[in-house]
Motif scaffolding. Sequence first.
Motif, PDB file in Angstrom:
ATOM      1  N   THR A  83       0.823  -1.204   0.005  1.00 51.36           N
ATOM      2  CA  THR A  83      -0.015  -0.088  -0.056  1.00 51.36           C
ATOM      3  C   THR A  83       0.880   1.116  -0.144  1.00 51.36           C
ATOM      4  N   ARG A  84       1.857   1.318   0.789  1.00 52.73           N
ATOM      5  CA  ARG A  84       2.621   2.443   1.006  1.00 52.73           C
ATOM      6  C   ARG A  84       3.372   2.815  -0.530  1.00 52.73           C
ATOM      7  N   LEU A  85       3.896   1.559  -0.958  1.00 49.85           N
ATOM      8  CA  LEU A  85       4.634   1.610  -2.329  1.00 49.85           C
ATOM      9  C   LEU A  85       3.898   2.197  -3.511  1.00 49.85           C
ATOM     10  N   LEU A  86       2.336   1.458  -3.586  1.00 54.44           N
ATOM     11  CA  LEU A  86       1.650   1.957  -4.683  1.00 54.44           C
ATOM     12  C   LEU A  86       1.237   3.585  -4.448  1.00 54.44           C
ATOM     13  N   THR A  87       1.053   3.854  -3.063  1.00 51.63           N
ATOM     14  CA  THR A  87       0.607   5.482  -2.871  1.00 51.63           C
ATOM     15  C   THR A  87       1.941   6.108  -3.152  1.00 51.63           C
ATOM     16  N   SER A  88       3.201   5.810  -2.998  1.00 51.55           N
ATOM     17  CA  SER A  88       4.176   6.684  -3.238  1.00 51.55           C
ATOM     18  C   SER A  88       4.484   6.768  -4.661  1.00 51.55           C
ATOM     19  N   LEU A  89       4.283   5.609  -5.478  1.00 49.78           N
ATOM     20  CA  LEU A  89       4.581   5.391  -7.073  1.00 49.78           C
ATOM     21  C   LEU A  89       3.383   6.362  -7.617  1.00 49.78           C
ATOM     22  N   SER A  90       2.259   6.251  -7.325  1.00 50.04           N
ATOM     23  CA  SER A  90       0.904   7.087  -7.785  1.00 50.04           C
ATOM     24  C   SER A  90       1.290   8.231  -7.517  1.00 50.04           C
ATOM     25  N   ALA A  91       1.980   8.929  -6.633  1.00 48.99           N
ATOM     26  CA  ALA A  91       2.030  10.377  -6.410  1.00 48.99           C
ATOM     27  C   ALA A  91       3.201  11.049  -7.154  1.00 48.99           C
ATOM     28  N   VAL A  92       3.788  10.449  -7.912  1.00 54.19           N
ATOM     29  CA  VAL A  92       4.921  11.071  -8.787  1.00 54.19           C
ATOM     30  C   VAL A  92       4.175  11.841  -9.643  1.00 54.19           C
ATOM     31  N   ASP A  93       4.791  13.289  -9.798  1.00 59.02           N
ATOM     32  CA  ASP A  93       4.641  14.174 -10.710  1.00 59.02           C
ATOM     33  C   ASP A  93       5.731  14.605 -11.232  1.00 59.02           C
ATOM     34  N   VAL A  94       6.029  14.833 -12.599  1.00 52.74           N
ATOM     35  CA  VAL A  94       7.416  15.084 -13.162  1.00 52.74           C
ATOM     36  C   VAL A  94       6.843  16.232 -13.982  1.00 52.74           C
ATOM     37  N   GLY A  95       5.640  16.814 -14.039  1.00 50.39           N
ATOM     38  CA  GLY A  95       5.284  18.199 -14.579  1.00 50.39           C
ATOM     39  C   GLY A  95       6.170  18.150 -15.991  1.00 50.39           C
ATOM     40  N   GLU A  96       6.659  19.428 -15.931  1.00 51.67           N
ATOM     41  CA  GLU A  96       7.241  19.967 -16.981  1.00 51.67           C
ATOM     42  C   GLU A  96       8.750  19.706 -17.154  1.00 51.67           C
ATOM     43  N   ALA A 105      13.607  11.758 -10.761  1.00 54.74           N
ATOM     44  CA  ALA A 105      12.458  11.773 -10.047  1.00 54.74           C
ATOM     45  C   ALA A 105      12.093  10.428 -10.188  1.00 54.74           C
ATOM     46  N   VAL A 106      12.124   9.572 -11.188  1.00 53.76           N
ATOM     47  CA  VAL A 106      11.551   8.310 -11.082  1.00 53.76           C
ATOM     48  C   VAL A 106      12.337   7.374 -10.351  1.00 53.76           C
ATOM     49  N   VAL A 107      13.770   7.377 -10.672  1.00 58.14           N
ATOM     50  CA  VAL A 107      14.867   6.568  -9.950  1.00 58.14           C
ATOM     51  C   VAL A 107      14.725   6.680  -8.521  1.00 58.14           C
ATOM     52  N   ASP A 108      14.575   8.038  -8.134  1.00 55.64           N
ATOM     53  CA  ASP A 108      14.810   8.250  -6.564  1.00 55.64           C
ATOM     54  C   ASP A 108      13.453   7.859  -5.957  1.00 55.64           C
ATOM     55  N   ILE A 168      15.747  -0.155 -15.424  1.00 56.69           N
ATOM     56  CA  ILE A 168      15.760   0.704 -14.187  1.00 56.69           C
ATOM     57  C   ILE A 168      15.326  -0.227 -13.186  1.00 56.69           C
ATOM     58  N   TRP A 169      14.167  -0.878 -13.075  1.00 56.60           N
ATOM     59  CA  TRP A 169      13.693  -1.818 -12.232  1.00 56.60           C
ATOM     60  C   TRP A 169      14.469  -2.747 -11.791  1.00 56.60           C
ATOM     61  N   ALA A 170      15.211  -3.378 -12.744  1.00 54.44           N
ATOM     62  CA  ALA A 170      16.304  -4.595 -12.536  1.00 54.44           C
ATOM     63  C   ALA A 170      17.344  -4.119 -11.692  1.00 54.44           C
ATOM     64  N   ALA A 171      18.001  -2.878 -12.197  1.00 57.57           N
ATOM     65  CA  ALA A 171      19.163  -2.440 -11.429  1.00 57.57           C
ATOM     66  C   ALA A 171      18.621  -2.055  -9.963  1.00 57.57           C
ATOM     67  N   LEU A 172      17.468  -1.310  -9.763  1.00 56.05           N
ATOM     68  CA  LEU A 172      17.140  -1.081  -8.370  1.00 56.05           C
ATOM     69  C   LEU A 172      16.772  -2.361  -7.594  1.00 56.05           C
ATOM     70  N   ARG A 173      16.364  -3.444  -8.215  1.00 53.84           N
ATOM     71  CA  ARG A 173      16.175  -4.672  -7.469  1.00 53.84           C
ATOM     72  C   ARG A 173      17.232  -5.215  -6.898  1.00 53.84           C
ATOM     73  N   GLY A 174      18.382  -5.161  -7.812  1.00 53.62           N
ATOM     74  CA  GLY A 174      19.750  -5.727  -7.598  1.00 53.62           C
ATOM     75  C   GLY A 174      20.275  -4.945  -6.287  1.00 53.62           C
ATOM     76  N   ILE A 175      20.127  -3.739  -6.241  1.00 51.58           N
ATOM     77  CA  ILE A 175      20.692  -2.939  -5.227  1.00 51.58           C
ATOM     78  C   ILE A 175      20.046  -3.092  -3.775  1.00 51.58           C
ATOM     79  N   VAL A 176      18.873  -3.191  -4.193  1.00 48.99           N
ATOM     80  CA  VAL A 176      17.927  -3.368  -3.002  1.00 48.99           C
ATOM     81  C   VAL A 176      18.146  -4.583  -2.456  1.00 48.99           C
ATOM     82  N   LEU A 177      18.486  -5.700  -3.230  1.00 50.72           N
ATOM     83  CA  LEU A 177      19.004  -7.021  -2.652  1.00 50.72           C
ATOM     84  C   LEU A 177      20.264  -7.115  -2.056  1.00 50.72           C
ATOM     85  N   ALA A 178      21.252  -6.124  -2.622  1.00 53.19           N
ATOM     86  CA  ALA A 178      22.480  -5.793  -1.953  1.00 53.19           C
ATOM     87  C   ALA A 178      22.330  -5.299  -0.434  1.00 53.19           C
TER      88      ALA A 178
END
Length: 211
Positions: A83-96, A105-108, A168-178
């Motif tokens: 729930t927390r993950l989905l809420t945070s992901l859906s709140a991203v706004d890159v605007g202009e 913004a997406v990576v962070d 991007i997601w594969a790289a982040l998953r690897g870093i999280v695993l580390a």
Amino acid sequence: MSISVDPTGSPGPTRRTSAPRKRGDDTRAKIIDETVRCITEEGFGAATAKHVAERAGVTWGVIQYHFGDRNGLLMAVVDDGVTRLLTSLSAVDVGELGLRQRIEAVVDTAWHCYASPTSLAAFEILRATRGGLGEQSLEHLLQMNSAINRLGRLVSDDPADTGVAEVIWAALRGIVLAQMIVGGEFDWQSERRALIDMVCHYLQRERRQPN
């Protein structure tokens, strides 16, 4: 409905309080938070119902009341993490924002979601149980994948760039695993810069190529 009489002698409805429900919600949240800390500090195997109860300062009966059994408690942790993950992901706004700023913004945002203690505990539970928590755990994985795909379209809405988001997601998953293996704070700034530079360079090169 019970009635009471005010000082003027007029009957009126008794006020109902939400205090018991709030205490119950607070207790439930405390148990979930303590389960997260137990898993991230001591590992999944340490998160027995008895040990979590001891850490949270409650009885096994309280855990049964709120979660039913250990699997119910573990599923509640996964629910909270997703729930927390989905809420945070859906709140991203890159605007202009420009290309690099969008990628940052997406990576962070994805990293913040992935690397939070609750998400780490949820991932550890899903890994350790390997689907043993039922169809709901699979549904959570599908929800996360869908949200991550939507986030990837903020980097580029060109279908040809779908693979970039997957990298991007594969790289982040690897870093999280580390981070999960290290078991503590993980300085990933050099990896972050390399990932952003790589994605930015690739997308800019694609757009510079002649038709």
